[in-house]
Write a protein that holds these residues in place. Structure first.
Motif, mmCIF file in Angstrom:
data_model
loop_
_atom_site.group_PDB
_atom_site.id
_atom_site.type_symbol
_atom_site.label_atom_id
_atom_site.label_comp_id
_atom_site.label_asym_id
_atom_site.label_seq_id
_atom_site.Cartn_x
_atom_site.Cartn_y
_atom_site.Cartn_z
ATOM 1 N N LYS A 278 0.821 -1.213 0.000
ATOM 2 C CA LYS A 278 0.000 0.000 0.000
ATOM 3 C C LYS A 278 0.855 1.262 0.000
ATOM 4 O O LYS A 278 0.479 2.263 -0.596
ATOM 5 N N ALA A 279 2.003 1.217 0.669
ATOM 6 C CA ALA A 279 2.889 2.385 0.692
ATOM 7 C C ALA A 279 3.333 2.732 -0.729
ATOM 8 O O ALA A 279 3.359 3.898 -1.124
ATOM 9 N N LEU A 280 3.659 1.712 -1.501
ATOM 10 C CA LEU A 280 4.060 1.942 -2.898
ATOM 11 C C LEU A 280 2.912 2.534 -3.705
ATOM 12 O O LEU A 280 3.132 3.417 -4.546
ATOM 13 N N GLY A 281 1.708 2.059 -3.455
ATOM 14 C CA GLY A 281 0.539 2.585 -4.162
ATOM 15 C C GLY A 281 0.355 4.070 -3.913
ATOM 16 O O GLY A 281 0.074 4.838 -4.840
ATOM 17 N N ILE A 282 0.521 4.482 -2.670
ATOM 18 C CA ILE A 282 0.397 5.903 -2.339
ATOM 19 C C ILE A 282 1.556 6.690 -2.951
ATOM 20 O O ILE A 282 1.350 7.763 -3.524
ATOM 21 N N MET A 283 2.760 6.157 -2.863
ATOM 22 C CA MET A 283 3.921 6.856 -3.432
ATOM 23 C C MET A 283 3.754 7.102 -4.923
ATOM 24 O O MET A 283 4.147 8.149 -5.431
ATOM 25 N N ARG A 284 3.162 6.166 -5.610
ATOM 26 C CA ARG A 284 3.014 6.275 -7.073
ATOM 27 C C ARG A 284 2.008 7.349 -7.476
ATOM 28 O O ARG A 284 1.956 7.743 -8.638
ATOM 29 N N LYS A 285 1.214 7.832 -6.526
ATOM 30 C CA LYS A 285 0.262 8.899 -6.826
ATOM 31 C C LYS A 285 0.937 10.270 -6.867
ATOM 32 O O LYS A 285 0.311 11.254 -7.242
ATOM 33 N N TYR A 286 2.198 10.315 -6.482
ATOM 34 C CA TYR A 286 2.967 11.558 -6.521
ATOM 35 C C TYR A 286 3.910 11.532 -7.711
ATOM 36 O O TYR A 286 4.320 10.470 -8.176
ATOM 37 N N ASP A 287 4.271 12.726 -8.173
ATOM 38 C CA ASP A 287 5.195 12.822 -9.305
ATOM 39 C C ASP A 287 6.589 12.332 -8.940
ATOM 40 O O ASP A 287 7.314 11.834 -9.789
ATOM 41 N N SER A 288 6.971 12.510 -7.677
ATOM 42 C CA SER A 288 8.306 12.093 -7.245
ATOM 43 C C SER A 288 8.298 11.852 -5.738
ATOM 44 O O SER A 288 7.415 12.331 -5.022
ATOM 45 N N ILE A 289 9.294 11.134 -5.273
ATOM 46 C CA ILE A 289 9.445 10.891 -3.837
ATOM 47 C C ILE A 289 9.730 12.203 -3.120
ATOM 48 O O ILE A 289 9.307 12.424 -1.995
ATOM 49 N N GLU A 290 10.425 13.113 -3.804
ATOM 50 C CA GLU A 290 10.728 14.408 -3.204
ATOM 51 C C GLU A 290 9.449 15.204 -2.934
ATOM 52 O O GLU A 290 9.316 15.864 -1.909
ATOM 53 N N GLN A 291 8.495 15.108 -3.848
ATOM 54 C CA GLN A 291 7.219 15.811 -3.668
ATOM 55 C C GLN A 291 6.474 15.234 -2.453
ATOM 56 O O GLN A 291 5.919 15.982 -1.648
ATOM 57 N N LEU A 292 6.474 13.926 -2.317
ATOM 58 C CA LEU A 292 5.832 13.287 -1.182
ATOM 59 C C LEU A 292 6.534 13.658 0.122
ATOM 60 O O LEU A 292 5.888 13.907 1.129
ATOM 61 N N ALA A 293 7.864 13.726 0.092
ATOM 62 C CA ALA A 293 8.651 13.952 1.306
ATOM 63 C C ALA A 293 8.690 15.413 1.740
ATOM 64 O O ALA A 293 9.111 15.702 2.859
ATOM 65 N N ALA A 294 8.261 16.332 0.896
ATOM 66 C CA ALA A 294 8.293 17.756 1.246
ATOM 67 C C ALA A 294 7.117 18.076 2.163
ATOM 68 O O ALA A 294 6.157 18.726 1.771
ATOM 69 N N LEU A 295 7.208 17.607 3.411
ATOM 70 C CA LEU A 295 6.085 17.701 4.321
ATOM 71 C C LEU A 295 6.012 19.023 5.079
ATOM 72 O O LEU A 295 4.936 19.483 5.411
ATOM 73 N N GLY A 296 7.141 19.605 5.421
ATOM 74 C CA GLY A 296 7.108 20.861 6.156
ATOM 75 C C GLY A 296 6.948 20.660 7.651
ATOM 76 O O GLY A 296 7.309 19.631 8.203
#
Length: 157
Positions: free
Chosen positions: A37-55
């Protein structure tokens, strides 16, 4: 996180990083984590960097709410509660506490034990599993083939 933290080994995706807080090296098989499931959510983002830019924490919690909706989770939760739930679910599903410790990046298992509530169902499941293992070992020992007599006896004839 960057794309460099995603490693493919034998066609399977892993997350490899050093924990910022503890310095513990983490090697997480993403393809196995909650059935991918983690991979499924990650794939909804353009990049891992976009997902990781949490603030900041409040931004992170808003992002988690969005991820929760993507995963069809209607309950409100925060970074802390999601981490606690993840650890509790893993322990409840029979993952050893030392494995959960590694996944959370803890240097001490005592820290991880805070996250692991032991439910009555877990005790029943663990004892049932222990009994099954004991029974299998006992049956194997009882059903083992008895050693044959030495072939030298037949060679003398």
């Amino acid at each position: 996180l960057t794309y460099k933290n995603l490693i493919t080994i034998d066609g399977k995706e892993w997350l490899v990083l050093n924990s910022v807080k503890t310095g513990v090296k983490l090697n997480i098989p993403l393809y196995l984590l909650f059935n991918g499931k983690a991979l499924g959510i990650m794939r909804k983002y353009d990049s891992i960097e976009q997902l990781a830019a949490l603030g900041c924490n409040s931004d992170t919690n808003r992002t988690l709410q969005k991820l929760g909706r993507m995963a069809h989770i209607g309950k409100k939760f925060t970074y802390h509660t999601s981490r606690h739930t993840c650890a509790t679910l893993l322990v409840h599903q029979g993952v050893p506490i030392t494995t959960v410790q590694k996944l959370l990046g803890h240097t001490s298992v005592k820290t991880t034990e805070i996250y692991s509530e032991v439910f009555d169902e877990t005790v029943i499941k663990d004892l049932t599993r222990a009994n099954q293992i004991y029974s299998k070992r006992r049956n194997v020992k009882q059903n083992q083939i008895k050693p044959q007599k030495s072939p030298e006896k037949y060679l003398r004839q």
